[in-house]
Design an enzyme around this catalytic site. Structure first.
Site, PDB file in Angstrom:
ATOM      1  N   TYR A  11       0.824  -1.223   0.000  1.00 46.71           N
ATOM      2  CA  TYR A  11       0.000   0.000   0.000  1.00 46.71           C
ATOM      3  C   TYR A  11       0.864   1.282   0.000  1.00 46.71           C
ATOM      4  CZ  TYR A  11      -3.160   3.410   2.282  1.00 46.71           C
ATOM      5  OH  TYR A  11      -3.884   4.523   2.637  1.00 46.71           O
ATOM      6  N   ASP A  31      10.023  -7.295  -3.599  1.00 46.96           N
ATOM      7  CA  ASP A  31       8.839  -7.664  -2.805  1.00 46.96           C
ATOM      8  C   ASP A  31       8.563  -9.150  -3.018  1.00 46.96           C
ATOM      9  OD1 ASP A  31       6.136  -5.676  -1.858  1.00 46.96           O
ATOM     10  OD2 ASP A  31       5.969  -7.858  -1.906  1.00 46.96           O
ATOM     11  N   LEU A  33       5.641 -10.406  -2.621  1.00 49.83           N
ATOM     12  CA  LEU A  33       4.217 -10.451  -3.004  1.00 49.83           C
ATOM     13  C   LEU A  33       3.372 -11.256  -2.025  1.00 49.83           C
ATOM     14  CD1 LEU A  33       4.503 -10.766  -6.912  1.00 49.83           C
ATOM     15  CD2 LEU A  33       4.294  -8.702  -5.517  1.00 49.83           C
ATOM     16  N   ALA A  73       9.030  -3.302   3.679  1.00 50.30           N
ATOM     17  CA  ALA A  73       8.633  -4.719   3.732  1.00 50.30           C
ATOM     18  C   ALA A  73       8.495  -5.198   5.173  1.00 50.30           C
ATOM     19  CB  ALA A  73       9.660  -5.567   2.990  1.00 50.30           C
ATOM     20  N   TYR A 140       4.686  -6.682  17.138  1.00 50.05           N
ATOM     21  CA  TYR A 140       4.880  -5.873  15.934  1.00 50.05           C
ATOM     22  C   TYR A 140       5.698  -4.612  16.249  1.00 50.05           C
ATOM     23  CZ  TYR A 140       3.683  -2.265  12.518  1.00 50.05           C
ATOM     24  OH  TYR A 140       3.755  -1.222  11.621  1.00 50.05           O
ATOM     25  N   LEU A 189      -9.389   1.134   9.695  1.00 56.96           N
ATOM     26  CA  LEU A 189     -10.747   1.605   9.978  1.00 56.96           C
ATOM     27  C   LEU A 189     -11.442   2.223   8.769  1.00 56.96           C
ATOM     28  CD1 LEU A 189     -12.885   2.061  12.247  1.00 56.96           C
ATOM     29  CD2 LEU A 189     -11.984   4.377  12.424  1.00 56.96           C
TER      30      LEU A 189
HETATM   31  N1  LIG Z   1      -0.456   1.152   7.031  1.00 66.18           N
HETATM   32  C1  LIG Z   1      -0.227   1.814   8.174  1.00 66.18           C
HETATM   33  O1  LIG Z   1      -1.116   2.488   8.725  1.00 66.18           O
HETATM   34  C2  LIG Z   1       1.142   1.758   8.804  1.00 66.18           C
HETATM   35  C3  LIG Z   1       1.346   2.455  10.001  1.00 66.18           C
HETATM   36  C4  LIG Z   1       2.619   2.425  10.585  1.00 66.18           C
HETATM   37  C5  LIG Z   1       3.644   1.735   9.965  1.00 66.18           C
HETATM   38  N2  LIG Z   1       3.415   1.050   8.806  1.00 66.18           N
HETATM   39  C6  LIG Z   1       4.541   0.330   8.189  1.00 66.18           C
HETATM   40  O2  LIG Z   1       4.646   0.748   6.851  1.00 66.18           O
HETATM   41  C7  LIG Z   1       5.090  -0.328   6.035  1.00 66.18           C
HETATM   42  C8  LIG Z   1       4.167  -0.485   4.856  1.00 66.18           C
HETATM   43  O3  LIG Z   1       2.830  -0.687   5.319  1.00 66.18           O
HETATM   44  P1  LIG Z   1       1.679  -1.068   4.294  1.00 66.18           P
HETATM   45  O4  LIG Z   1       0.388  -0.733   4.944  1.00 66.18           O
HETATM   46  O5  LIG Z   1       1.995  -0.516   2.967  1.00 66.18           O
HETATM   47  O6  LIG Z   1       1.836  -2.653   4.282  1.00 66.18           O
HETATM   48  P2  LIG Z   1       1.589  -3.688   3.080  1.00 66.18           P
HETATM   49  O7  LIG Z   1       1.339  -4.998   3.716  1.00 66.18           O
HETATM   50  O8  LIG Z   1       0.561  -3.159   2.138  1.00 66.18           O
HETATM   51  O9  LIG Z   1       3.000  -3.710   2.340  1.00 66.18           O
HETATM   52  C9  LIG Z   1       4.099  -4.448   2.814  1.00 66.18           C
HETATM   53  C10 LIG Z   1       4.782  -5.051   1.603  1.00 66.18           C
HETATM   54  O10 LIG Z   1       5.944  -5.762   2.046  1.00 66.18           O
HETATM   55  C11 LIG Z   1       5.987  -7.022   1.379  1.00 66.18           C
HETATM   56  N3  LIG Z   1       6.741  -7.926   2.256  1.00 66.18           N
HETATM   57  C12 LIG Z   1       6.427  -8.312   3.521  1.00 66.18           C
HETATM   58  N4  LIG Z   1       7.374  -9.130   3.994  1.00 66.18           N
HETATM   59  C13 LIG Z   1       8.303  -9.277   3.015  1.00 66.18           C
HETATM   60  C14 LIG Z   1       9.516 -10.003   2.915  1.00 66.18           C
HETATM   61  N5  LIG Z   1       9.956 -10.785   3.918  1.00 66.18           N
HETATM   62  N6  LIG Z   1      10.226  -9.913   1.786  1.00 66.18           N
HETATM   63  C15 LIG Z   1       9.795  -9.146   0.751  1.00 66.18           C
HETATM   64  N7  LIG Z   1       8.653  -8.429   0.780  1.00 66.18           N
HETATM   65  C16 LIG Z   1       7.909  -8.497   1.911  1.00 66.18           C
HETATM   66  C17 LIG Z   1       4.544  -7.412   1.181  1.00 66.18           C
HETATM   67  O11 LIG Z   1       4.350  -8.340   0.127  1.00 66.18           O
HETATM   68  C18 LIG Z   1       3.899  -6.062   0.868  1.00 66.18           C
HETATM   69  O12 LIG Z   1       3.912  -5.778  -0.510  1.00 66.18           O
HETATM   70  C19 LIG Z   1       5.169  -1.542   6.929  1.00 66.18           C
HETATM   71  O13 LIG Z   1       6.507  -1.725   7.307  1.00 66.18           O
HETATM   72  C20 LIG Z   1       4.317  -1.159   8.119  1.00 66.18           C
HETATM   73  O14 LIG Z   1       4.765  -1.790   9.289  1.00 66.18           O
HETATM   74  C21 LIG Z   1       2.193   1.048   8.217  1.00 66.18           C
END
Ligand SMILES: NC(=O)c1ccc[n+]([C@@H]2O[C@H](COP(=O)([O-])OP(=O)(O)OC[C@H]3O[C@@H](n4cnc5c(N)ncnc54)[C@H](O)[C@@H]3O)[C@@H](O)[C@H]2O)c1
Length: 329
Positions: A11, A31, A33, A73, A140, A189
């Site tokens: 995302y 990634d 995926l 990731a 986490y 949410l």
């Molecule tokens: N969405 C939020 O509100 C939020 C808030 C705080 C922090 N974050 C952090 O931001 C980052 C991105 O969040 P997001 O919502 O886009 O998450 P997401 O799940 O949409 O994206 C994470 C991506 O990482 C890839 N991935 C996961 N593990 C992997 C691995 N071992 N090797 C290769 N690829 C891997 C997944 O396939 C995915 O495309 C994350 O690190 C998350 O912890 C997100």
């Protein structure tokens, strides 16, 4: 710059790739995926690989002559991390160790890292400053804090240049409609409320109406995903100019309650959100709002699209597209 975007099919990563490309950078997505989508990778090549595969990471850094890394990731569901912590420790912490080791071996010395407000745990006061104690209350958050500590030591001992961006609640979608939030299952949410607003869907559960907040529901700091993406481009520029090596909050400083989100969704869609109130979820924190002065001062960054109305409208536009594409009922 040629930038490796780890997790760039997800995302926030995919939105950031678009902004990086618009700023003249070349994003190379790495990634596995597991959670992301190949069709969200539109602004550069996709290397399908896991953080655990250090040989592939090193080959990718060399082949594309990568100059800096932006690292999204991770597994990032708080509740899931309480049920099954080990995949979080392995994927997030061990996986990032592989990435950092590959960077050092390949001479790539700059990284912007996705951290989270979950590193703070239950704050002593709000808005939360970067100097607040870090006491995660779930695995986490603990994985993200552990990575920040690795970054610190690699900066001190190996000259790594790093910035950790502690996001509050990412939300919204690309205003041009090219990208949006596609988590499965969705736990955030705003998309959940929008889906509950559509006629014929199940009632939304509102967890807790007895928090010490004006309407009794929990308050969060929602930040538009394109504002997050802008901050990454600014952080990369700052790293190139100067070894900043520090943690920065990314939020708006404005809190919005669950009931305020429901009211905004009703105003945007024209449909009242059918909901029922249930008990608090264990571990949910009453109020999480960022103090963002440090981020603004260092990067000159200000959120531009993060009013709750704009966030809900952009998400609604994406949800309508997804429904037309048959991805939603
Ligand atoms: N969405 C939020 O509100 C939020 C808030 C705080 C922090 N974050 C952090 O931001 C980052 C991105 O969040 P997001 O919502 O886009 O998450 P997401 O799940 O949409 O994206 C994470 C991506 O990482 C890839 N991935 C996961 N593990 C992997 C691995 N071992 N090797 C290769 N690829 C891997 C997944 O396939 C995915 O495309 C994350 O690190 C998350 O912890 C997100």
């Amino acid at each position: 710059m040629r930038i490796l975007v780890a997790g760039g099919a997800g995302y926030i990563g995919s939105h950031t790739c678009k902004t990086l490309a618009q700023a003249g950078h070349e994003p190379v997505v790495y990634d596995n995926l597991s959670l992301g989508h190949a069709e969200s990778v539109k602004w550069g090549p996709l290397v399908v690989g896991d953080l655990a595969d250090q040989a592939l990471l090193e080959a990718t850094l060399r082949e594309f002559q990568i100059e800096a890394v932006v690292h999204f990731a991770a597994k990032s569901c708080v509740g899931e991390s309480m049920q099954e912590p080990m995949p979080y420790f392995i994927n997030n912490s061990v996986g990032t160790t592989r990435l950092l080791d590959a960077m050092l071996r390949c001479g790539v010395s700059r990284i912007v890292f996705s951290s989270t407000c979950a590193v703070y745990g239950v704050p002593d006061f709000v808005p939360i400053e970067e100097t607040c104690p870090t006491r995660p209350i779930n695995p986490y958050g603990e994985t993200k804090l552990a990575i920040e500590k690795m970054l610190h030591w690699l900066g001190v001992l190996h000259g790594l240049r790093w910035i950790s961006l502690r996001y509050f609640n990412a939300a919204g979608a690309d205003p041009a409609g090219e990208l949006g939030e596609e988590h499965d299952p969705e736990t955030h949410l705003i998309p959940l409320v929008l889906r509950a607003a559509a006629p014929g869907t199940a009632r939304l559960q509102v967890f807790g109406t007895d928090y010490p907040t004006p309407d009794g529901t929990a308050i969060r700091d929602y930040i538009h995903v394109t504002d997050l993406a802008d901050a990454h481009v600014m952080a990369l520029a700052a790293l190139s100019a100067d070894p900043v090596n520090d943690c920065f909050n990314l939020g708006t400083g404005q809190g919005t309650s669950v009931m305020e989100v429901l009211a905004t969704v009703a105003a945007v869609t024209g449909w009242p959100v059918r909901h029922e109130t249930v008990a608090r979820r264990p571990g949910d924190i009453p109020i999480l709002v960022a103090k963002t002065d440090k981020t603004a001062q260092h990067f000159g960054w200000r959120p531009r699209r993060s009013s709750i109305q704009t966030i809900v409208q952009d998400t609604w536009n994406w949800e309508c597209r997804a429904a037309r594409a048959g991805l939603r009922p």
